[in-house]
Design a protein around this motif. Structure first.
Motif, mmCIF file in Angstrom:
data_model
loop_
_atom_site.group_PDB
_atom_site.id
_atom_site.type_symbol
_atom_site.label_atom_id
_atom_site.label_comp_id
_atom_site.label_asym_id
_atom_site.label_seq_id
_atom_site.Cartn_x
_atom_site.Cartn_y
_atom_site.Cartn_z
ATOM 1 N N PRO A 1 0.796 -1.235 0.000
ATOM 2 C CA PRO A 1 0.000 0.000 0.000
ATOM 3 C C PRO A 1 0.824 1.277 0.000
ATOM 4 C CG PRO A 1 -0.890 -1.582 1.569
ATOM 5 C CD PRO A 1 0.419 -2.140 1.109
ATOM 6 N N GLU A 2 2.109 1.177 0.330
ATOM 7 C CA GLU A 2 2.952 2.375 0.332
ATOM 8 C C GLU A 2 3.105 2.991 -1.051
ATOM 9 O OE1 GLU A 2 5.588 -1.040 -0.655
ATOM 10 O OE2 GLU A 2 4.042 -0.681 0.875
ATOM 11 N N VAL A 3 2.852 2.218 -2.123
ATOM 12 C CA VAL A 3 2.979 2.761 -3.486
ATOM 13 C C VAL A 3 1.639 3.195 -4.051
ATOM 14 C CG1 VAL A 3 4.999 1.310 -3.899
ATOM 15 C CG2 VAL A 3 2.765 0.567 -4.754
ATOM 16 N N LEU A 4 0.611 3.178 -3.240
ATOM 17 C CA LEU A 4 -0.700 3.639 -3.684
ATOM 18 C C LEU A 4 -0.626 5.120 -4.058
ATOM 19 C CD1 LEU A 4 -3.407 1.948 -3.595
ATOM 20 C CD2 LEU A 4 -3.969 3.226 -1.527
ATOM 21 N N GLY A 5 -1.222 5.474 -5.179
ATOM 22 C CA GLY A 5 -1.338 6.878 -5.571
ATOM 23 C C GLY A 5 -2.722 7.384 -5.215
ATOM 24 N N ILE A 6 -2.814 8.359 -4.318
ATOM 25 C CA ILE A 6 -4.095 8.783 -3.753
ATOM 26 C C ILE A 6 -4.322 10.243 -4.113
ATOM 27 C CG2 ILE A 6 -5.484 8.904 -1.656
ATOM 28 C CD1 ILE A 6 -3.404 7.005 -0.352
ATOM 29 N N VAL A 7 -5.340 10.507 -4.942
ATOM 30 C CA VAL A 7 -5.563 11.871 -5.416
ATOM 31 C C VAL A 7 -7.035 12.251 -5.329
ATOM 32 C CG1 VAL A 7 -3.577 11.912 -6.979
ATOM 33 C CG2 VAL A 7 -5.776 11.081 -7.825
ATOM 34 N N PHE A 8 -7.273 13.522 -5.021
ATOM 35 C CA PHE A 8 -8.596 14.087 -5.243
ATOM 36 C C PHE A 8 -8.801 14.225 -6.744
ATOM 37 C CE2 PHE A 8 -7.685 16.062 -0.999
ATOM 38 C CZ PHE A 8 -8.769 15.524 -0.310
ATOM 39 N N VAL A 9 -9.992 13.898 -7.204
ATOM 40 C CA VAL A 9 -10.345 14.061 -8.616
ATOM 41 C C VAL A 9 -11.444 15.113 -8.669
ATOM 42 C CG1 VAL A 9 -11.097 12.926 -10.734
ATOM 43 C CG2 VAL A 9 -9.761 11.653 -9.046
ATOM 44 N N ASP A 10 -11.053 16.348 -8.941
ATOM 45 C CA ASP A 10 -11.986 17.469 -8.896
ATOM 46 C C ASP A 10 -12.439 17.825 -10.307
ATOM 47 O OD1 ASP A 10 -11.810 17.701 -6.111
ATOM 48 O OD2 ASP A 10 -10.028 18.967 -6.238
ATOM 49 N N SER A 11 -13.701 17.524 -10.595
ATOM 50 C CA SER A 11 -14.237 17.758 -11.937
ATOM 51 C C SER A 11 -15.090 19.014 -12.023
ATOM 52 C CB SER A 11 -15.070 16.550 -12.381
ATOM 53 O OG SER A 11 -16.136 16.325 -11.470
ATOM 54 N N GLY A 12 -15.189 19.750 -10.913
ATOM 55 C CA GLY A 12 -15.976 20.976 -10.930
ATOM 56 C C GLY A 12 -17.374 20.806 -10.374
ATOM 57 N N GLY A 13 -17.827 19.565 -10.217
ATOM 58 C CA GLY A 13 -19.137 19.300 -9.649
ATOM 59 C C GLY A 13 -19.020 18.391 -8.443
ATOM 60 N N ASP A 14 -20.161 18.141 -7.800
ATOM 61 C CA ASP A 14 -20.159 17.288 -6.614
ATOM 62 C C ASP A 14 -19.814 15.848 -6.975
ATOM 63 O OD1 ASP A 14 -20.552 16.465 -3.980
ATOM 64 O OD2 ASP A 14 -22.675 16.072 -4.317
ATOM 65 N N PHE A 15 -20.249 15.421 -8.159
ATOM 66 C CA PHE A 15 -19.955 14.064 -8.617
ATOM 67 C C PHE A 15 -19.934 14.057 -10.137
ATOM 68 C CE2 PHE A 15 -24.514 14.466 -7.793
ATOM 69 C CZ PHE A 15 -25.091 14.031 -8.974
ATOM 70 N N GLN A 16 -19.233 13.075 -10.688
ATOM 71 C CA GLN A 16 -19.169 12.942 -12.138
ATOM 72 C C GLN A 16 -20.413 12.235 -12.663
ATOM 73 O OE1 GLN A 16 -15.192 11.116 -12.900
ATOM 74 N NE2 GLN A 16 -14.988 12.760 -14.386
ATOM 75 N N THR A 17 -20.891 12.689 -13.794
ATOM 76 C CA THR A 17 -22.032 12.063 -14.450
ATOM 77 C C THR A 17 -21.563 11.239 -15.648
ATOM 78 O OG1 THR A 17 -22.372 13.903 -15.978
ATOM 79 C CG2 THR A 17 -23.464 14.046 -13.818
ATOM 80 N N MET A 18 -22.513 10.518 -16.241
ATOM 81 C CA MET A 18 -22.196 9.749 -17.440
ATOM 82 C C MET A 18 -21.690 10.661 -18.555
ATOM 83 S SD MET A 18 -24.653 7.095 -19.542
ATOM 84 C CE MET A 18 -26.017 8.264 -19.683
ATOM 85 N N ALA A 19 -22.299 11.821 -18.705
ATOM 86 C CA ALA A 19 -21.864 12.749 -19.753
ATOM 87 C C ALA A 19 -20.427 13.193 -19.522
ATOM 88 C CB ALA A 19 -22.804 13.951 -19.804
ATOM 89 N N ASP A 20 -20.081 13.451 -18.259
ATOM 90 C CA ASP A 20 -18.698 13.835 -17.943
ATOM 91 C C ASP A 20 -17.721 12.732 -18.336
ATOM 92 O OD1 ASP A 20 -19.577 16.234 -16.755
ATOM 93 O OD2 ASP A 20 -19.799 15.272 -14.797
ATOM 94 N N SER A 21 -18.056 11.497 -17.982
ATOM 95 C CA SER A 21 -17.165 10.370 -18.243
ATOM 96 C C SER A 21 -17.013 10.104 -19.734
ATOM 97 C CB SER A 21 -17.685 9.123 -17.525
ATOM 98 O OG SER A 21 -16.825 8.024 -17.737
ATOM 99 N N MET A 22 -18.126 10.137 -20.447
ATOM 100 C CA MET A 22 -18.070 9.836 -21.880
ATOM 101 C C MET A 22 -17.283 10.885 -22.656
ATOM 102 S SD MET A 22 -21.833 8.186 -22.658
ATOM 103 C CE MET A 22 -21.409 7.811 -24.375
ATOM 104 N N ALA A 23 -17.177 12.088 -22.096
ATOM 105 C CA ALA A 23 -16.404 13.141 -22.757
ATOM 106 C C ALA A 23 -14.907 13.002 -22.525
ATOM 107 C CB ALA A 23 -16.874 14.509 -22.281
ATOM 108 N N LEU A 24 -14.504 11.993 -21.736
ATOM 109 C CA LEU A 24 -13.089 11.815 -21.420
ATOM 110 C C LEU A 24 -12.454 10.624 -22.120
ATOM 111 C CD1 LEU A 24 -13.126 12.455 -17.548
ATOM 112 C CD2 LEU A 24 -12.021 13.896 -19.274
ATOM 113 N N TYR A 25 -13.242 9.594 -22.450
ATOM 114 C CA TYR A 25 -12.658 8.313 -22.826
ATOM 115 C C TYR A 25 -13.268 7.753 -24.106
ATOM 116 C CZ TYR A 25 -11.804 8.743 -17.799
ATOM 117 O OH TYR A 25 -11.475 9.215 -16.561
ATOM 118 N N GLY A 26 -12.498 6.871 -24.751
ATOM 119 C CA GLY A 26 -13.000 6.092 -25.876
ATOM 120 C C GLY A 26 -13.349 6.933 -27.093
ATOM 121 N N ASP A 27 -14.229 6.409 -27.911
ATOM 122 C CA ASP A 27 -14.635 7.111 -29.136
ATOM 123 C C ASP A 27 -15.302 8.444 -28.820
ATOM 124 O OD1 ASP A 27 -13.674 5.059 -30.770
ATOM 125 O OD2 ASP A 27 -15.591 3.988 -30.731
ATOM 126 N N THR A 28 -16.117 8.477 -27.758
ATOM 127 C CA THR A 28 -16.793 9.719 -27.399
ATOM 128 C C THR A 28 -15.790 10.741 -26.855
ATOM 129 O OG1 THR A 28 -17.374 8.669 -25.289
ATOM 130 C CG2 THR A 28 -19.063 8.701 -27.009
#
Length: 351
Positions: free
Chosen positions: A225-252
């Motif tokens: 566990p000492e090599v675990l990378g632990i980060v806040f993931v701040d996307s600007g909202g309280d939580f990420q939505t499907m639209a947020d995720s699809m705009a980051l990865y894959g064909d979308t």
């Protein structure tokens, strides 16, 4: 490929194969696109297969990328003495990657990652939550609904609730209105999710805090566990939505880059802001490695409150390796690019 060197075999399920299968099963094209976006890492890593092969070759390994539909035949023909199977994409319901580690076990092949039982468990949030709670970990209690009917009612909550599909990941089926005030409001969302995706919903008391991702890759087989990378993931909202995720990865995500709407969340190391919470997360990871069997490569999602209260949301046995956060982790912790880290991980096990 000579067949004489140790070989890293990367098994992956392409987005298109999943999309076509969902269409054949009667899903509308929009739902099939959304569901298959879960396999975006297959799309995003494919352009780097040649670089991964080069990184493997530099370490005395052969490399072979195998699409899931070909895995049964390919793995049955592998030499168990010098083959190592790495499953890139998982799944037991809409996706089928959970079969890959089972096929490897059937053929006596060594693997990177957790055993196949955890591939199944992590895909069912309600069952996984029950196991995590039994281990004494701080996971929110949950109810579950199928359509507009409760299977298990959620506990009372003064903070409202959060509703999400039970067997879908990558924020699929999470919308801006997925946080609700009353438990009864979850049934309308349950019907919406079931009509769109044929899935149950898990309903948990809403927990405040910032989103945290903990990434793990044991390039060194003895790493903990000492090599675990632990980060806040701040996307600007309280939580990420499907639209947020699809705009980051894959064909979308590629389309979002083309039209200028692509924007990566900000990553902030938790230890630099809330070291007590970071230490708690490392202890949770240690418990999961010892008590659940996580190993080699995984990720954990948390909510962390300002007072250092930590809530474990879920674990992943096939984290999104080509995602921006995991690439950043490989650079920060191992001083390697993603493909170099993958090749080095394999070489230290079969090289």
């Amino acid at each position: 490929m000579t067949g004489k060197s140790p070989t890293l075999i990367l098994v992956h399920e392409p987005e298109r194969a999943c999309f076509d299968r969902l269409l054949a099963d009667g899903f509308p094209a929009q739902a099939a696109t959304e569901i298959s976006s879960y396999l975006a890492q297959s799309t995003d890593l494919a352009p780097e297969f040649e670089a991964l092969a080069d990184a493997c070759a530099a370490r005395g390994l052969d490399f072979r990328a195998v699409e899931l539909d070909d895995a049964a035949e390919v793995l049955a023909a592998c030499d168990r003495r010098d083959s190592l199977v790495w499953t890139l994409t998982d799944g037991i319901a809409y996706f089928r990657g959970g079969a890959a580690p089972a096929l490897a076990r059937l053929n006596g092949l060594r693997t990177i990652g957790a055993d196949d039982s955890l591939f199944a468990l992590c895909q069912d949030k309600f069952r996984a939550g029950a196991v995590l709670a039994a281990l004494g970990l701080p996971v929110p209690a949950a109810g579950v609904a199928r359509g507009d009917k409760w299977l298990v009612e959620p506990p009372a909550s003064s903070s409202g609730y959060f509703v999400k599909p039970n067997r879908l990941g990558a924020k699929i089926g999470i919308w801006e209105d997925s946080r609700i005030g009353k438990a009864g409001d979850a049934l309308a969302l349950g019907r919406r999710v079931f009509d769109a995706y044929r899935d149950d919903v898990i309903v948990q008391p809403y927990v405040a805090g910032r989103n945290v991702r903990a990434s793990f890759l044991a390039v060194d087989p003895d790493a903990g566990p000492e090599v675990l990378g632990i980060v806040f993931v701040d996307s600007g909202g309280d939580f990420q939505t499907m639209a947020d995720s699809m705009a980051l990865y894959g064909d979308t995500g590629t389309a979002a880059k083309a039209d200028g709407s692509y924007s990566e969340p900000e990553l902030v190391h938790v230890g630099s802001v809330q070291p007590v919470a970071a230490a708690t997360i490392r202890r949770i990871a240690a418990r999961l490695m010892a008590g659940l069997g996580l190993r080699d490569v995984f990720s954990l999602d948390f909510r962390v409150e300002a007072d250092d209260t930590v809530h474990l949301i879920e674990f992943e046995v096939c984290p999104g390796l080509p995602c921006f956060d995991f690439r950043a982790y490989c650079r920060a912790e191992w001083h390697l690019s993603l493909v170099e880290a993958m090749a080095e991980t394999a070489a230290r096990r079969i090289g």
